[in-house]
Design a protein around this motif. Structure first.
Motif, PDB file in Angstrom:
ATOM      1  N   LEU A 248      78.347 132.081  12.933  1.00  0.00           N
ATOM      2  CA  LEU A 248      78.611 133.016  14.037  1.00  0.00           C
ATOM      3  C   LEU A 248      79.267 132.325  15.227  1.00  0.00           C
ATOM      4  O   LEU A 248      80.007 132.952  15.991  1.00  0.00           O
ATOM      5  CB  LEU A 248      77.298 133.680  14.483  1.00  0.00           C
ATOM      6  N   GLU A 249      78.998 131.024  15.375  1.00  0.00           N
ATOM      7  CA  GLU A 249      79.531 130.281  16.518  1.00  0.00           C
ATOM      8  C   GLU A 249      80.783 129.484  16.174  1.00  0.00           C
ATOM      9  O   GLU A 249      81.392 128.879  17.064  1.00  0.00           O
ATOM     10  CB  GLU A 249      78.454 129.319  17.044  1.00  0.00           C
ATOM     11  N   ALA A 250      81.172 129.462  14.884  1.00  0.00           N
ATOM     12  CA  ALA A 250      82.258 128.578  14.448  1.00  0.00           C
ATOM     13  C   ALA A 250      83.632 129.099  14.853  1.00  0.00           C
ATOM     14  O   ALA A 250      83.842 130.305  15.018  1.00  0.00           O
ATOM     15  CB  ALA A 250      82.191 128.428  12.928  1.00  0.00           C
ATOM     16  N   ASP A 251      84.588 128.128  14.974  1.00  0.00           N
ATOM     17  CA  ASP A 251      85.971 128.543  15.186  1.00  0.00           C
ATOM     18  C   ASP A 251      86.556 128.970  13.834  1.00  0.00           C
ATOM     19  O   ASP A 251      85.914 128.864  12.786  1.00  0.00           O
ATOM     20  CB  ASP A 251      86.793 127.413  15.807  1.00  0.00           C
ATOM     21  N   GLU A 252      87.777 129.438  13.834  1.00  0.00           N
ATOM     22  CA  GLU A 252      88.357 130.040  12.626  1.00  0.00           C
ATOM     23  C   GLU A 252      88.456 129.042  11.478  1.00  0.00           C
ATOM     24  O   GLU A 252      88.123 129.366  10.329  1.00  0.00           O
ATOM     25  CB  GLU A 252      89.753 130.597  12.952  1.00  0.00           C
ATOM     26  N   ALA A 253      88.882 127.807  11.765  1.00  0.00           N
ATOM     27  CA  ALA A 253      89.034 126.811  10.707  1.00  0.00           C
ATOM     28  C   ALA A 253      87.680 126.432  10.108  1.00  0.00           C
ATOM     29  O   ALA A 253      87.529 126.328   8.883  1.00  0.00           O
ATOM     30  CB  ALA A 253      89.734 125.563  11.252  1.00  0.00           C
ATOM     31  N   THR A 254      86.687 126.227  10.963  1.00  0.00           N
ATOM     32  CA  THR A 254      85.343 125.870  10.488  1.00  0.00           C
ATOM     33  C   THR A 254      84.747 127.009   9.676  1.00  0.00           C
ATOM     34  O   THR A 254      84.104 126.794   8.636  1.00  0.00           O
ATOM     35  CB  THR A 254      84.427 125.524  11.673  1.00  0.00           C
ATOM     36  N   LEU A 255      84.985 128.230  10.167  1.00  0.00           N
ATOM     37  CA  LEU A 255      84.469 129.397   9.449  1.00  0.00           C
ATOM     38  C   LEU A 255      85.082 129.488   8.050  1.00  0.00           C
ATOM     39  O   LEU A 255      84.382 129.731   7.065  1.00  0.00           O
ATOM     40  CB  LEU A 255      84.761 130.673  10.242  1.00  0.00           C
ATOM     41  N   ALA A 256      86.389 129.266   7.952  1.00  0.00           N
ATOM     42  CA  ALA A 256      87.066 129.342   6.650  1.00  0.00           C
ATOM     43  C   ALA A 256      86.525 128.284   5.699  1.00  0.00           C
ATOM     44  O   ALA A 256      86.299 128.553   4.509  1.00  0.00           O
ATOM     45  CB  ALA A 256      88.570 129.174   6.832  1.00  0.00           C
ATOM     46  N   ALA A 257      86.310 127.063   6.204  1.00  0.00           N
ATOM     47  CA  ALA A 257      85.795 125.987   5.354  1.00  0.00           C
ATOM     48  C   ALA A 257      84.373 126.300   4.881  1.00  0.00           C
ATOM     49  O   ALA A 257      84.017 126.070   3.728  1.00  0.00           O
ATOM     50  CB  ALA A 257      85.819 124.665   6.123  1.00  0.00           C
ATOM     51  N   THR A 258      83.569 126.852   5.787  1.00  0.00           N
ATOM     52  CA  THR A 258      82.198 127.199   5.422  1.00  0.00           C
ATOM     53  C   THR A 258      82.171 128.303   4.384  1.00  0.00           C
ATOM     54  O   THR A 258      81.380 128.271   3.431  1.00  0.00           O
ATOM     55  CB  THR A 258      81.405 127.641   6.673  1.00  0.00           C
ATOM     56  N   VAL A 259      83.059 129.281   4.548  1.00  0.00           N
ATOM     57  CA  VAL A 259      83.151 130.380   3.577  1.00  0.00           C
ATOM     58  C   VAL A 259      83.530 129.838   2.201  1.00  0.00           C
ATOM     59  O   VAL A 259      82.992 130.267   1.172  1.00  0.00           O
ATOM     60  CB  VAL A 259      84.159 131.442   4.051  1.00  0.00           C
ATOM     61  N   GLU A 260      84.443 128.868   2.152  1.00  0.00           N
ATOM     62  CA  GLU A 260      84.841 128.271   0.868  1.00  0.00           C
ATOM     63  C   GLU A 260      83.652 127.590   0.197  1.00  0.00           C
ATOM     64  O   GLU A 260      83.450 127.697  -1.007  1.00  0.00           O
ATOM     65  CB  GLU A 260      85.969 127.264   1.088  1.00  0.00           C
ATOM     66  N   GLN A 261      82.876 126.863   0.989  1.00  0.00           N
ATOM     67  CA  GLN A 261      81.701 126.186   0.439  1.00  0.00           C
ATOM     68  C   GLN A 261      80.690 127.187  -0.113  1.00  0.00           C
ATOM     69  O   GLN A 261      80.139 127.014  -1.209  1.00  0.00           O
ATOM     70  CB  GLN A 261      81.041 125.333   1.522  1.00  0.00           C
ATOM     71  N   ILE A 262      80.474 128.249   0.635  1.00  0.00           N
ATOM     72  CA  ILE A 262      79.525 129.270   0.185  1.00  0.00           C
ATOM     73  C   ILE A 262      80.044 129.968  -1.061  1.00  0.00           C
ATOM     74  O   ILE A 262      79.293 130.252  -2.003  1.00  0.00           O
ATOM     75  CB  ILE A 262      79.252 130.280   1.315  1.00  0.00           C
ATOM     76  N   ASP A 263      81.343 130.233  -1.077  1.00  0.00           N
ATOM     77  CA  ASP A 263      81.946 130.886  -2.242  1.00  0.00           C
ATOM     78  C   ASP A 263      81.797 130.018  -3.493  1.00  0.00           C
ATOM     79  O   ASP A 263      81.475 130.522  -4.578  1.00  0.00           O
ATOM     80  CB  ASP A 263      83.422 131.177  -1.980  1.00  0.00           C
ATOM     81  N   ALA A 264      82.005 128.709  -3.336  1.00  0.00           N
ATOM     82  CA  ALA A 264      81.839 127.799  -4.479  1.00  0.00           C
ATOM     83  C   ALA A 264      80.394 127.798  -4.966  1.00  0.00           C
ATOM     84  O   ALA A 264      80.123 127.794  -6.170  1.00  0.00           O
ATOM     85  CB  ALA A 264      82.269 126.386  -4.078  1.00  0.00           C
TER      86      ALA A 264
END
Length: 259
Positions: free
Chosen positions: A68-84
């Motif tokens: 919720l607090e992340a910037d766009e790049a951090t959010l995208a990277a976190t989403v990729e990790q969760i997706d994996a």
């Protein structure tokens, strides 16, 4: 301004979930108003809906605050990790589903197709389901101990079933398992056949079981399985000893009892 119940209903969560989010620090508790009640405004509703959406998507609660607090790049990277992680979990669940579906196949749940075919052949020659259950458990132990050898033994096991004495043995043992108490006629017939087969194997030099036959722990486990399968196993052992043989998995010559 909303009560906790109204907030939960609006955001589509339970009151218990809201309190849990408060407890773990994910969703800040508001200050109490002059009446001593905690009430929630529109920002709280928006925040709770975001939390619910991420939680429903499978994001661990421990990661939601950071997202919720992340910037766009951090959010995208976190989403990729969760997706994996979710893809890996889906693959694991699919594998579990395939294994559960195999439960309906019975024998094939833990045994290779070649052994299943052998069990099917035993069924064809008249082995009872109770007899097959014992055979199946034995093959499970054998397959676990000698996974690279077990399939080499199946052709010989199938060839042995061409011997009418062995076919009759399976039929007699199946009948014996279905009777109440000890049917001495059937028990003696089974012992006669087993002793006859052992005599023949000894004469042909076929009682050298190789390295596998010297695996005392595995032999003991297999024999224990046979002994535990039915209380009449001990009576069969006695009858076999009277004929000069002992053992289930590894037949051995023994002295016949006197008289």
């Amino acid at each position: 301004m909303l009560t906790i119940g109204q907030l939960a209903a609006y955001a589509g969560v339970t009151v218990r979930a809201v309190r849990h989010y408060h407890q773990i620090g994910l969703f800040p508790e508001p200050e109490r108003d002059a009446s001593g009640y905690r009430t929630y405004g529109a920002p709280a509703v928006v925040s709770l809906i975001k939390i619910r959406t991420l939680a429903d998507a499978g994001v661990p609660l421990t990661q939601i605050a950071r997202m919720l607090e992340a910037d766009e790049a951090t959010l995208a990277a976190t989403v990729e990790q969760i997706d994996a992680r979710l893809r890996a979990e889906i693959e694991r669940l699919e594998a579990s589903r395939r294994q559960v579906r195999r439960l309906a196949a019975g024998d094939s749940l833990v045994l290779p197709p070649e052994i299943v075919a052998y069990l099917d052949r035993l069924r064809e020659i008249g082995a009872s389901e109770r007899m097959l259950a014992g055979e199946r458990d034995g093959w499970i132990l054998v397959s676990a101990r000698w996974p690279d050898k077990v399939l080499e033994w199946i052709p010989a096991k199938l060839a042995q079933l061409e011997d009418p004495r062995l076919v009759r043995l399976y039929q007699v043992l199946s009948q014996l398992l279905e009777t109440e108490g000890i049917d001495d006629r059937l028990a003696n017939e089974a012992a006669d056949i087993m002793a006859d087969l052992a005599d023949q194997a000894e004469a042909a030099g076929e009682l050298d079981y190789g390295a596998e036959g010297r695996d005392e722990m595995s032999i003991a486990l297999l024999d224990d399985l046979a002994d535990a399968a039915d209380k009449r196993a001990e009576r069969l052992r006695e009858l076999m000893r009277e004929r000069g043989w002992d053992g289930w998995t590894r037949m051995q010559r023994v002295a016949k009892p006197p008289g």
